[in-house]
Design a protein around this motif. Structure first.
Motif, PDB file in Angstrom:
ATOM      1  N   ASN A   2       0.842  -1.203   0.000  1.00  0.00           N
ATOM      2  CA  ASN A   2       0.000   0.000   0.000  1.00  0.00           C
ATOM      3  C   ASN A   2       0.879   1.256   0.000  1.00  0.00           C
ATOM      4  OD1 ASN A   2       0.805   0.655   2.655  1.00  0.00           O
ATOM      5  ND2 ASN A   2      -0.894  -0.480   3.564  1.00  0.00           N
ATOM      6  N   ALA A   3       0.235   2.411  -0.126  1.00  0.00           N
ATOM      7  CA  ALA A   3       0.953   3.681  -0.240  1.00  0.00           C
ATOM      8  C   ALA A   3       1.849   3.938   0.974  1.00  0.00           C
ATOM      9  CB  ALA A   3      -0.035   4.827  -0.418  1.00  0.00           C
ATOM     10  N   LEU A  25       5.401   8.495  -4.985  1.00  0.00           N
ATOM     11  CA  LEU A  25       4.184   7.694  -4.801  1.00  0.00           C
ATOM     12  C   LEU A  25       3.288   7.748  -6.038  1.00  0.00           C
ATOM     13  CD1 LEU A  25       3.372   8.556  -1.075  1.00  0.00           C
ATOM     14  CD2 LEU A  25       4.168   6.348  -1.971  1.00  0.00           C
ATOM     15  N   CYS A  26       3.183   8.922  -6.642  1.00  0.00           N
ATOM     16  CA  CYS A  26       2.371   9.050  -7.857  1.00  0.00           C
ATOM     17  C   CYS A  26       2.943   8.213  -8.998  1.00  0.00           C
ATOM     18  CB  CYS A  26       2.252  10.520  -8.267  1.00  0.00           C
ATOM     19  SG  CYS A  26       1.239  11.488  -7.138  1.00  0.00           S
ATOM     20  N   LYS A  27       4.268   8.172  -9.118  1.00  0.00           N
ATOM     21  CA  LYS A  27       4.908   7.335 -10.146  1.00  0.00           C
ATOM     22  C   LYS A  27       4.640   5.854  -9.897  1.00  0.00           C
ATOM     23  CE  LYS A  27       8.634  10.493 -11.318  1.00  0.00           C
ATOM     24  NZ  LYS A  27      10.057  10.799 -11.125  1.00  0.00           N
ATOM     25  N   LYS A  33      -3.972  12.583  -4.260  1.00  0.00           N
ATOM     26  CA  LYS A  33      -4.636  12.939  -2.998  1.00  0.00           C
ATOM     27  C   LYS A  33      -4.215  11.967  -1.885  1.00  0.00           C
ATOM     28  CE  LYS A  33      -9.143  13.789  -0.954  1.00  0.00           C
ATOM     29  NZ  LYS A  33     -10.592  13.745  -1.131  1.00  0.00           N
ATOM     30  N   GLU A  34      -4.199  10.689  -2.188  1.00  0.00           N
ATOM     31  CA  GLU A  34      -3.785   9.691  -1.201  1.00  0.00           C
ATOM     32  C   GLU A  34      -2.299   9.861  -0.856  1.00  0.00           C
ATOM     33  OE1 GLU A  34      -3.552   4.849  -0.504  1.00  0.00           O
ATOM     34  OE2 GLU A  34      -4.391   5.606  -2.383  1.00  0.00           O
ATOM     35  N   VAL A  39       1.954  11.449   3.035  1.00  0.00           N
ATOM     36  CA  VAL A  39       3.070  12.341   3.352  1.00  0.00           C
ATOM     37  C   VAL A  39       2.740  13.179   4.582  1.00  0.00           C
ATOM     38  CG1 VAL A  39       4.398  14.328   2.521  1.00  0.00           C
ATOM     39  CG2 VAL A  39       4.052  12.354   1.037  1.00  0.00           C
ATOM     40  N   GLU A  40       1.505  13.627   4.701  1.00  0.00           N
ATOM     41  CA  GLU A  40       1.092  14.377   5.898  1.00  0.00           C
ATOM     42  C   GLU A  40       1.274  13.545   7.160  1.00  0.00           C
ATOM     43  OE1 GLU A  40       0.257  17.515   6.885  1.00  0.00           O
ATOM     44  OE2 GLU A  40       0.963  17.984   4.865  1.00  0.00           O
TER      45      GLU A  40
END
Length: 170
Positions: A2-3, A25-27, A33-34, A39-40
């Protein structure tokens, strides 16, 4: 995976900026958004801190002989906000005191490294003349290198002047 697991694996390999981790993560196919939410969470837990990253990167860049301009440019490329970078420079100065090894001194060290073993054939000199100066080709080459390292023109020419003065003393 998972992310959260992907992000944890990425930062376990070394410090990252917020932007770097979101982009990574997007790559990997994670929705932006996730990715930002993950990251937050890492920011809240103290694993991602662009301010701390900036300080560490400033020390790294200075150790490589880079000037402030190049360090700032590289950090901005990495997605760090300019205000955080400026604060990091200020905080480092407060923590460590004014740099004893300032920009001109680092630039001078770069010149000395470039010139090791080359002094014999790179200066304009008459055997009878006491003043040693670098020839224009060498001065230009040094200036281009220091500019690429991120030094301002005033620092570059101050360091060149100091190097030439050291030739005259030596």
């Amino acid at each position: 995976m998972n992310a959260y697991e992907i992000a944890a694996k990425r930062i376990s390999a070394g410090a990252r900026t917020e932007k770097d981790l979101v982009d990574f993560l997007c790559k990997k196919g994670i929705d932006r958004k996730e990715a930002r939410q993950v990251v937050e969470e890492f920011k809240e837990d103290g694993y991602i801190d662009d301010s701390r990253y900036s300080k560490d990167y400033i020390r790294y860049g200075q150790g490589k002989g880079w000037g402030r301009t190049r360090i700032v440019r590289e950090l901005i490329k990495k997605g760090v906000e300019k205000s955080l970078i400026d604060n990091a420079f200020e905080e480092l100065e407060e923590e460590e005191g004014p740099e004893e090894n300032g920009e001109e001194e680092r630039a001078l060290q770069v010149i000395e490294k470039m010139m090791r073993g080359k002094n014999d054939d790179l200066s304009d000199e008459d055997e009878e003349e006491e003043s040693h100066r670098l020839d224009e080709k060498t001065r230009s080459r040094i200036a281009r290198r220091l500019f690429a390292y991120g030094y301002s023109s005033s620092v570059i020419y101050g360091a060149i002047r100091r190097y030439e003065e050291s030739l005259n003393r030596g």
